[in-house]
Design a protein around this motif. Structure first.
Motif, PDB file in Angstrom:
ATOM      1  N   LYS A   8      64.873  29.348  78.072  1.00 52.82           N
ATOM      2  CA  LYS A   8      63.946  29.301  76.942  1.00 52.82           C
ATOM      3  C   LYS A   8      62.548  29.721  77.375  1.00 52.82           C
ATOM      4  CE  LYS A   8      66.257  25.808  74.167  1.00 52.82           C
ATOM      5  NZ  LYS A   8      66.143  24.480  73.579  1.00 52.82           N
ATOM      6  N   THR A   9      62.113  29.271  78.537  1.00 52.03           N
ATOM      7  CA  THR A   9      60.789  29.632  79.035  1.00 52.03           C
ATOM      8  C   THR A   9      60.724  31.121  79.345  1.00 52.03           C
ATOM      9  OG1 THR A   9      60.601  27.440  79.985  1.00 52.03           O
ATOM     10  CG2 THR A   9      59.035  29.077  80.751  1.00 52.03           C
ATOM     11  N   GLY A  10      61.761  31.636  79.978  1.00 53.44           N
ATOM     12  CA  GLY A  10      61.800  33.064  80.289  1.00 53.44           C
ATOM     13  C   GLY A  10      61.783  33.914  79.039  1.00 53.44           C
ATOM     14  N   THR A  11      62.512  33.499  78.020  1.00 53.12           N
ATOM     15  CA  THR A  11      62.528  34.225  76.754  1.00 53.12           C
ATOM     16  C   THR A  11      61.152  34.181  76.097  1.00 53.12           C
ATOM     17  OG1 THR A  11      64.841  33.595  76.473  1.00 53.12           O
ATOM     18  CG2 THR A  11      63.700  34.411  74.540  1.00 53.12           C
ATOM     19  N   LEU A  12      60.507  33.032  76.136  1.00 53.74           N
ATOM     20  CA  LEU A  12      59.176  32.907  75.562  1.00 53.74           C
ATOM     21  C   LEU A  12      58.175  33.799  76.281  1.00 53.74           C
ATOM     22  CD1 LEU A  12      57.336  31.428  73.539  1.00 53.74           C
ATOM     23  CD2 LEU A  12      56.930  29.749  75.327  1.00 53.74           C
ATOM     24  N   VAL A  13      58.231  33.824  77.611  1.00 53.50           N
ATOM     25  CA  VAL A  13      57.322  34.667  78.391  1.00 53.50           C
ATOM     26  C   VAL A  13      57.550  36.133  78.059  1.00 53.50           C
ATOM     27  CG1 VAL A  13      56.797  35.446  80.739  1.00 53.50           C
ATOM     28  CG2 VAL A  13      57.000  33.018  80.256  1.00 53.50           C
ATOM     29  N   CYS A  38      54.670  41.125  72.926  1.00 51.94           N
ATOM     30  CA  CYS A  38      53.682  41.161  71.838  1.00 51.94           C
ATOM     31  C   CYS A  38      52.314  41.612  72.329  1.00 51.94           C
ATOM     32  CB  CYS A  38      53.567  39.783  71.188  1.00 51.94           C
ATOM     33  SG  CYS A  38      55.015  39.342  70.237  1.00 51.94           S
ATOM     34  N   MET A  39      51.970  41.261  73.576  1.00 52.02           N
ATOM     35  CA  MET A  39      50.632  41.598  74.081  1.00 52.02           C
ATOM     36  C   MET A  39      50.512  43.035  74.534  1.00 52.02           C
ATOM     37  SD  MET A  39      49.574  38.196  76.193  1.00 52.02           S
ATOM     38  CE  MET A  39      48.135  38.973  76.866  1.00 52.02           C
TER      39      MET A  39
END
Length: 147
Positions: A5-10, A16-17
């Motif tokens: 989940k953290t990897g996907t969020l990163v 997006c950036m």
């Protein structure tokens, strides 16, 4: 499970950036130039905020004057203790601290601190970090090396 989940969020945040803005301006020759224009801070926004900076300047001036008076009073108290025999003039850390505080106060009072910051800003704004002329690498002309 937490790592995924953290990897996907990163990955989503990085996408997006960096990727989405480049895709949005992909029709242009250089999308980074367009992104740079949108991302850098516009200093002209602060032109009408004199009513905010004047009280802040007054507050900083009062703190600077109070600090100078505080140091002068401490030095006078130290000299009185020395003259009565309760203190020694060889208190190295006291004199270093007093001298450093007076130096910093005079940097603020004379405006030298802000002149120093202004010179740093001017120097960094004149650096060409990605313009037409590269300041970091000059490619030699290989035709002249062959002789």
């Amino acid at each position: 499970m937490k790592i995924k989940k953290t990897g996907t969020l990163v990955m989503m945040v990085l996408f997006c950036m960096f990727i989405m803005p480049m895709m949005a301006y992909a029709a242009e020759d250089n999308p980074i130039t367009k992104i740079k224009e949108k991302m850098k801070f516009n200093w002209k926004v602060l032109d009408g905020l004199d009513f905010v900076f004047t009280p802040i300047g007054l507050f900083i001036s009062l703190i600077t004057i109070a600090t100078l008076i505080f140091v002068v009073v401490r030095v006078i108290i130290k000299l009185v203790k020395i003259s009565t025999g309760k203190g020694t003039i060889k208190d190295k850390w006291f004199w270093i601290e007093a001298g450093l505080i007076v130096f910093i106060v005079f940097l603020f009072i004379s405006g030298a601190f802000f002149s120093f910051l202004e010179n740093i800003y001017t120097w960094t704004s004149t650096q060409d970090l990605g313009g037409d002329k590269s300041t970091s690498f000059i490619q030699p002309d290989l035709r002249n090396l062959r002789g």
